[in-house]
Design a protein around this motif. Structure first.
Motif, mmCIF file in Angstrom:
data_model
loop_
_atom_site.group_PDB
_atom_site.id
_atom_site.type_symbol
_atom_site.label_atom_id
_atom_site.label_comp_id
_atom_site.label_asym_id
_atom_site.label_seq_id
_atom_site.Cartn_x
_atom_site.Cartn_y
_atom_site.Cartn_z
ATOM 1 N N ILE A 37 0.186 6.462 77.825
ATOM 2 C CA ILE A 37 0.550 7.509 78.785
ATOM 3 C C ILE A 37 1.109 6.842 80.039
ATOM 4 N N VAL A 38 2.352 7.188 80.347
ATOM 5 C CA VAL A 38 3.083 6.588 81.468
ATOM 6 C C VAL A 38 3.345 7.656 82.527
ATOM 7 N N GLY A 39 2.967 7.382 83.756
ATOM 8 C CA GLY A 39 3.313 8.298 84.837
ATOM 9 C C GLY A 39 2.145 8.820 85.651
ATOM 10 N N ILE A 40 0.942 8.285 85.420
ATOM 11 C CA ILE A 40 -0.187 8.713 86.250
ATOM 12 C C ILE A 40 -0.041 8.080 87.635
ATOM 13 N N ALA A 41 -0.019 8.929 88.655
ATOM 14 C CA ALA A 41 0.036 8.446 90.034
ATOM 15 C C ALA A 41 -1.264 8.745 90.769
ATOM 16 N N ASN A 42 -1.871 9.883 90.429
ATOM 17 C CA ASN A 42 -3.133 10.294 91.043
ATOM 18 C C ASN A 42 -3.738 11.388 90.169
ATOM 19 N N ASP A 43 -4.821 12.011 90.638
ATOM 20 C CA ASP A 43 -5.513 12.981 89.791
ATOM 21 C C ASP A 43 -4.858 14.361 89.762
ATOM 22 N N SER A 44 -3.679 14.498 90.383
ATOM 23 C CA SER A 44 -2.930 15.754 90.251
ATOM 24 C C SER A 44 -1.658 15.562 89.431
ATOM 25 N N SER A 45 -1.509 14.389 88.815
ATOM 26 C CA SER A 45 -0.329 14.106 87.997
ATOM 27 C C SER A 45 -0.399 14.824 86.652
ATOM 28 N N ILE A 46 0.753 15.278 86.171
ATOM 29 C CA ILE A 46 0.821 15.844 84.827
ATOM 30 C C ILE A 46 0.333 14.833 83.803
ATOM 31 N N ALA A 47 0.702 13.587 83.981
ATOM 32 C CA ALA A 47 0.279 12.544 83.045
ATOM 33 C C ALA A 47 -1.237 12.414 82.998
ATOM 34 N N TRP A 48 -1.899 12.654 84.119
ATOM 35 C CA TRP A 48 -3.363 12.601 84.137
ATOM 36 C C TRP A 48 -3.941 13.762 83.329
ATOM 37 N N GLY A 49 -3.353 14.943 83.434
ATOM 38 C CA GLY A 49 -3.797 16.067 82.611
ATOM 39 C C GLY A 49 -3.680 15.744 81.136
ATOM 40 N N CYS A 50 -2.611 15.030 80.765
ATOM 41 C CA CYS A 50 -2.422 14.620 79.375
ATOM 42 C C CYS A 50 -3.462 13.583 78.968
ATOM 43 N N ALA A 51 -3.681 12.578 79.815
ATOM 44 C CA ALA A 51 -4.655 11.536 79.491
ATOM 45 C C ALA A 51 -6.045 12.133 79.287
ATOM 46 N N ARG A 52 -6.394 13.058 80.144
ATOM 47 C CA ARG A 52 -7.717 13.679 80.050
ATOM 48 C C ARG A 52 -7.860 14.481 78.762
ATOM 49 N N ALA A 53 -6.793 15.194 78.372
ATOM 50 C CA ALA A 53 -6.840 16.003 77.153
ATOM 51 C C ALA A 53 -6.927 15.128 75.904
ATOM 52 N N PHE A 54 -6.106 14.082 75.850
ATOM 53 C CA PHE A 54 -6.139 13.196 74.686
ATOM 54 C C PHE A 54 -7.501 12.515 74.560
ATOM 55 N N HIS A 55 -8.031 12.072 75.692
ATOM 56 C CA HIS A 55 -9.341 11.414 75.678
ATOM 57 C C HIS A 55 -10.429 12.384 75.219
ATOM 58 N N ALA A 56 -10.379 13.615 75.709
ATOM 59 C CA ALA A 56 -11.385 14.609 75.337
ATOM 60 C C ALA A 56 -11.372 14.903 73.843
ATOM 61 N N LEU A 57 -10.203 14.753 73.224
ATOM 62 C CA LEU A 57 -10.074 15.028 71.790
ATOM 63 C C LEU A 57 -10.281 13.776 70.938
ATOM 64 N N GLY A 58 -10.721 12.690 71.561
ATOM 65 C CA GLY A 58 -11.124 11.521 70.814
ATOM 66 C C GLY A 58 -10.102 10.420 70.678
ATOM 67 N N ALA A 59 -8.912 10.593 71.257
ATOM 68 C CA ALA A 59 -7.874 9.573 71.144
ATOM 69 C C ALA A 59 -8.133 8.414 72.107
ATOM 70 N N GLU A 60 -7.645 7.239 71.763
ATOM 71 C CA GLU A 60 -7.635 6.113 72.686
ATOM 72 C C GLU A 60 -6.381 6.212 73.550
ATOM 73 N N VAL A 61 -6.518 5.830 74.808
ATOM 74 C CA VAL A 61 -5.441 6.017 75.780
ATOM 75 C C VAL A 61 -5.161 4.721 76.521
ATOM 76 N N ALA A 62 -3.933 4.227 76.413
ATOM 77 C CA ALA A 62 -3.473 3.120 77.248
ATOM 78 C C ALA A 62 -2.783 3.715 78.473
ATOM 79 N N VAL A 63 -2.961 3.099 79.625
ATOM 80 C CA VAL A 63 -2.482 3.661 80.889
ATOM 81 C C VAL A 63 -1.680 2.605 81.655
ATOM 82 N N THR A 64 -0.589 3.045 82.277
ATOM 83 C CA THR A 64 0.171 2.158 83.153
ATOM 84 C C THR A 64 0.159 2.701 84.582
ATOM 85 N N TYR A 65 0.474 1.811 85.521
ATOM 86 C CA TYR A 65 0.605 2.204 86.925
ATOM 87 C C TYR A 65 1.884 1.592 87.464
ATOM 88 N N LEU A 66 2.457 2.228 88.493
ATOM 89 C CA LEU A 66 3.776 1.834 88.973
ATOM 90 C C LEU A 66 3.797 0.468 89.639
#
Length: 261
Positions: free
Chosen positions: A18-47
Motif C-alpha cells: 500500500i503506497v500513499g499513507i501520509a497520516n491517519d486521514s489518508s485514503i491509503a490508510w483506510g485501505c491498509a486498515r481494511a486489508f489488515h482487518a481481513l487478514g492480509a499482510e500489508v507492506a507500507v511505504t512513506y514519502l
C-alpha cells in the motif's frame, strides 16, 4: 463508517503493498486498515523522513513486515521496494497506489496555461508511477492478483479548481483499462477506485474544497460523505477471489454523487 469486527479472515494469506499513507486521514490508510482487518499482510511505504514519523506508528498498527521510503521522483526507490518484496515474500497478491501530485502553480492555473515541466511532473507522479508499479508487480503476481489506483470524478467532468489533475486522472483511468486488458490473461485485475470528496491532505491543495464537500453531502443520494473506511472496504472486496472476473473498472464509492446532475 467504522470497520466492524471481522471474524472471518477473508484475505488471509494475501500479501500486498500500500503506497500513499501520509497520516491517519489518508485514503491509503483506510485501505491498509481494511486489508489488515481481513487478514492480509500489508507492506507500507512513506514519502520521506519528514513523513516517516507520522506513518511509522500506522505501519506498526497493521504489523507491516516491510516499511520503506518510496518517493517515485527519487531514482531507484520504487524499484528497491519491489526488490525487497521479492526477497521477503517472493510474491505479491495486491497493490494499492494512492499517490498524486501537481506543482501548486500548475494545479491552480488553467489547463490551457500548464507549463511543460509542471505537466510532466503531474503525469509522472499521478499516472506513470502506477504504470511502473504494475510493470514491477507483474512478475511477483505469480498466481494472479489485483492492482488498484485512486481517481476522482473530475476525470470525466469538469470540476471547478480540479484543473490539470482532472487531465492526469483521465489518463490514469485509461491506463487502468489498457493494463487490465494486457494483464488479464495472467489473472491480474486492474481497477480505479473513485471516492467522493474526502478531507485528506492531498485535497487541501484544491481551492474552495470545503464548498465541494458541502455540495457532495447535500446532493449525493445517500446524503452523506464517504469515509476512508468505506473506500478501504470496497477496495478489499475487489481483492478477494470472489471478484476474480471483475476488472478494468472505475468503481465509484461516493454515495451515488456521480449520478446526480
Amino acid at each position: 463508517m467504522t470497520l466492524p469486527t471481522v471474524k472471518a479472515k477473508l484475505l488471509e494469506g494475501k500479501k500486498g503493498l500500500i503506497v500513499g499513507i501520509a497520516n491517519d486521514s489518508s485514503i491509503a490508510w483506510g485501505c491498509a486498515r481494511a486489508f489488515h482487518a481481513l487478514g492480509a499482510e500489508v507492506a507500507v511505504t512513506y514519502l520521506n523522513d519528514k513523513a516517516k514519523r507520522f506513518v511509522e506508528p500506522l505501519a506498526q498498527e497493521v504489523e507491516a513486515p516491510i516499511f520503506m521510503p518510496m518517493d517515485v521522483g527519487v531514482p531507484g526507490q520504487l524499484e528497491a521496494v519491489f526488490d525487497r518484496i521479492g526477497e521477503t515474500w517472493g510474491e505479491l497478491d495486491y497493490l494499492v497506489h494512492s499517490i498524486a501530485f501537481s506543482p501548486r502553480d500548475t494545479l491552480q492555473g488553467r489547463v490551457t496555461d500548464a507549463p511543460l515541466d509542471g505537466f510532466l511532473k503531474t503525469m509522472e507522479v499521478s499516472c506513470w508511477s502506477f504504470i511502473r508499479m504494475g510493470h514491477l508487480a507483474e512478475p511477483l503476481m505469480k498466481n494472479g492478483g489485483a492492482l488498484f489506483t485512486m481517481t476522482y470524478y473530475g476525470s470525466q467532468m469538469v470540476v471547478e479548481n480540479y484543473n490539470i489533475m482532472g487531465v492526469a486522472k483521465a489518463a490514469l483511468e485509461s491506463a487502468v483499462r489498457y493494463m487490465a486488458a494486457e494483464l488479464g490473461p495472467k489473472g491480474i485485475r486492474v481497477h480505479a477506485i473513485s471516492p467522493g470528496p474526502l478531507a485528506t491532505r492531498a485535497a487541501s491543495g484544491i481551492p474552495e474544497f470545503d464548498e465541494l464537500l458541502g455540495k457532495a453531502a447535500s446532493k449525493a443520494p445517500t446524503r452523506e460523505l464517504v469515509s476512508i473506511d468505506d473506500v478501504g472496504a470496497a477496495t478489499a472486496f475487489l481483492a478477494h477471489d470472489a471478484a476474480r472476473l471483475i476488472t478494468g473498472q472505475t468503481l465509484y464509492v461516493d454515495g451515488g454523487y456521480h449520478i446526480i446532475d
